[in-house]
Design a protein around this motif. Structure first.
Motif, mmCIF file in Angstrom:
data_model
loop_
_atom_site.group_PDB
_atom_site.id
_atom_site.type_symbol
_atom_site.label_atom_id
_atom_site.label_comp_id
_atom_site.label_asym_id
_atom_site.label_seq_id
_atom_site.Cartn_x
_atom_site.Cartn_y
_atom_site.Cartn_z
ATOM 1 N N ALA A 94 29.130 48.256 23.759
ATOM 2 C CA ALA A 94 28.082 47.598 24.528
ATOM 3 C C ALA A 94 28.381 47.598 26.027
ATOM 4 O O ALA A 94 27.513 47.883 26.849
ATOM 5 C CB ALA A 94 27.883 46.163 24.040
ATOM 6 N N ALA A 95 29.612 47.276 26.383
ATOM 7 C CA ALA A 95 29.970 47.211 27.799
ATOM 8 C C ALA A 95 29.786 48.568 28.469
ATOM 9 O O ALA A 95 29.311 48.656 29.605
ATOM 10 C CB ALA A 95 31.408 46.725 27.957
ATOM 11 N N LEU A 96 30.150 49.645 27.763
ATOM 12 C CA LEU A 96 29.982 50.988 28.317
ATOM 13 C C LEU A 96 28.510 51.321 28.529
ATOM 14 O O LEU A 96 28.130 51.883 29.555
ATOM 15 C CB LEU A 96 30.615 52.021 27.369
ATOM 16 N N VAL A 97 27.685 50.973 27.547
ATOM 17 C CA VAL A 97 26.239 51.245 27.636
ATOM 18 C C VAL A 97 25.622 50.482 28.804
ATOM 19 O O VAL A 97 24.849 51.024 29.592
ATOM 20 C CB VAL A 97 25.541 50.878 26.311
ATOM 21 N N ILE A 98 25.972 49.211 28.919
ATOM 22 C CA ILE A 98 25.412 48.367 29.986
ATOM 23 C C ILE A 98 25.880 48.854 31.348
ATOM 24 O O ILE A 98 25.089 48.956 32.286
ATOM 25 C CB ILE A 98 25.801 46.888 29.759
ATOM 26 N N LEU A 134 32.237 48.404 36.651
ATOM 27 C CA LEU A 134 31.489 48.764 37.854
ATOM 28 C C LEU A 134 32.228 48.324 39.112
ATOM 29 O O LEU A 134 32.188 49.017 40.138
ATOM 30 C CB LEU A 134 30.094 48.141 37.808
ATOM 31 N N ALA A 135 32.914 47.193 39.024
ATOM 32 C CA ALA A 135 33.690 46.723 40.173
ATOM 33 C C ALA A 135 34.858 47.662 40.447
ATOM 34 O O ALA A 135 35.195 47.957 41.598
ATOM 35 C CB ALA A 135 34.186 45.302 39.918
ATOM 36 N N GLU A 136 35.484 48.160 39.362
ATOM 37 C CA GLU A 136 36.600 49.093 39.522
ATOM 38 C C GLU A 136 36.133 50.399 40.177
ATOM 39 O O GLU A 136 36.867 51.019 40.942
ATOM 40 C CB GLU A 136 37.222 49.394 38.159
ATOM 41 N N ILE A 159 29.201 41.332 29.144
ATOM 42 C CA ILE A 159 28.693 41.529 30.500
ATOM 43 C C ILE A 159 29.846 41.554 31.497
ATOM 44 O O ILE A 159 29.890 42.405 32.398
ATOM 45 C CB ILE A 159 27.677 40.429 30.882
ATOM 46 N N ASN A 160 30.790 40.643 31.322
ATOM 47 C CA ASN A 160 31.934 40.611 32.241
ATOM 48 C C ASN A 160 32.745 41.904 32.173
ATOM 49 O O ASN A 160 33.240 42.399 33.188
ATOM 50 C CB ASN A 160 32.830 39.405 31.925
ATOM 51 N N ARG A 161 32.878 42.473 30.956
ATOM 52 C CA ARG A 161 33.604 43.741 30.835
ATOM 53 C C ARG A 161 32.850 44.868 31.547
ATOM 54 O O ARG A 161 33.453 45.692 32.241
ATOM 55 C CB ARG A 161 33.811 44.090 29.355
#
Length: 279
Positions: free
Chosen positions: A16-20, A63-65, A56-58
């Motif tokens: 999920a985190a990758l998709v988002i 994206l922050a990285e 969401i945090n992941r």
């Protein structure tokens, strides 16, 4: 078996985190999420993606990285894509209005050829759909006078045209937009919304009104031979009597004269562009 409310299979597999992250990355790179924009809060994103706050945090950490999102206090995050802001002047919009047969499309094409900018002409963009819709509603595909066209079809035409303009602005593309804009440029609220839309994308707006005398318009309209003009030509004097040839938009604008004997459109377009580029 998944119910309709269940998350997609790939989300259930733990990606999920990758998709988002990928979806938000695509929105940033395509200009849908512009540099400096604040993203919705974590809980709001979790609800819209039907996932957990942790997921969401992941995604945001990824994206922050990459440097595409900057995390701030209290889960506040902003888009960071300064490469998309290299042209500080932003996109240019030249909006060209005028009565049918005034030469507004010709002026728009001349400007587009001189600049290489995209051209959005109302008829080219919407005519096939408009004609199909009119026939479906039991009208002639060439109808431009009925209550059905004026109250149902016409507003949808302009909505589609302006949505296409907005999409170009999101991509940072300069655009020439041509349409009669008779009601629109006589509506201060509409003009204000247009100016706000362009400004929101760091763009500049130049409105142009193409003037043309009645005799020259008649010559142009008769020559182009469009079926949608038959009713105008059949009752020309009545049609012209309803036109306000002294019309001027409610906003600051440039006036181009395309009457017989006026300076060539190409010359006037070049002069106009000199002012627009200087903005």
């Amino acid at each position: 078996m998944n119910t309709q409310s269940d998350p997609p299979e790939e989300l259930q597999r733990g990606t999920a985190a990758l998709v988002i992250a990928q979806a938000i990355r695509n929105d940033i790179e395509s200009g849908r999420l512009v540099h400096g924009r604040q993203l919705p809060g974590t809980r709001s994103l979790a609800e819209s993606w039907n996932t957990s706050v942790a997921t969401i945090n992941r995604a945001m950490a990824m994206l922050a990285e990459e440097g595409l999102v900057i995390n701030r206090a209290r889960s506040s995050r902003i888009v960071h894509n300064p490469a998309a802001e290299t042209d500080r002047r932003g996109p240019r919009v030249i909006l060209v209005g005028g009565y049918p047969g005034s030469g507004k499309t010709e002026l728009g094409r001349i400007i587009a050829r001189q600049t290489g900018w995209a051209i959005l002409d109302k008829d080219t963009t919407t005519r096939p759909v408009v004609e199909a819709a009119l026939e479906h509603l039991g009208h002639s595909p060439h109808d431009r006078e009925s209550e059905t066209y004026l109250t149902i079809i016409r507003p949808a035409e302009y909505e589609a045209l302006m949505a296409t303009l907005d999409e170009n602005l999101q991509c940072g593309a300069s655009v020439v937009v041509t349409a009669p804009f008779l009601r629109e440029l006589n509506d201060q609220a509409w003009c204000d919304r247009l100016a706000a839309t362009v400004a929101a994308h760091n763009g500049s707006l130049q409105v142009v009104w193409v003037y043309c005398d009645a005799l020259t318009m008649h010559t142009y309209i008769r020559r182009r031979g469009a079926a949608r003009d038959e009713s105008k030509l059949a009752k020309w004097n009545e049609y012209v009597g309803l036109l306000d040839l002294a019309f001027a938009p409610k906003v600051p604008h440039a006036r181009v004269d395309n009457s017989a004997g006026a300076r060539p459109l190409q010359e006037q377009a070049k002069e106009l562009l000199g002012k627009v580029v200087a903005l």
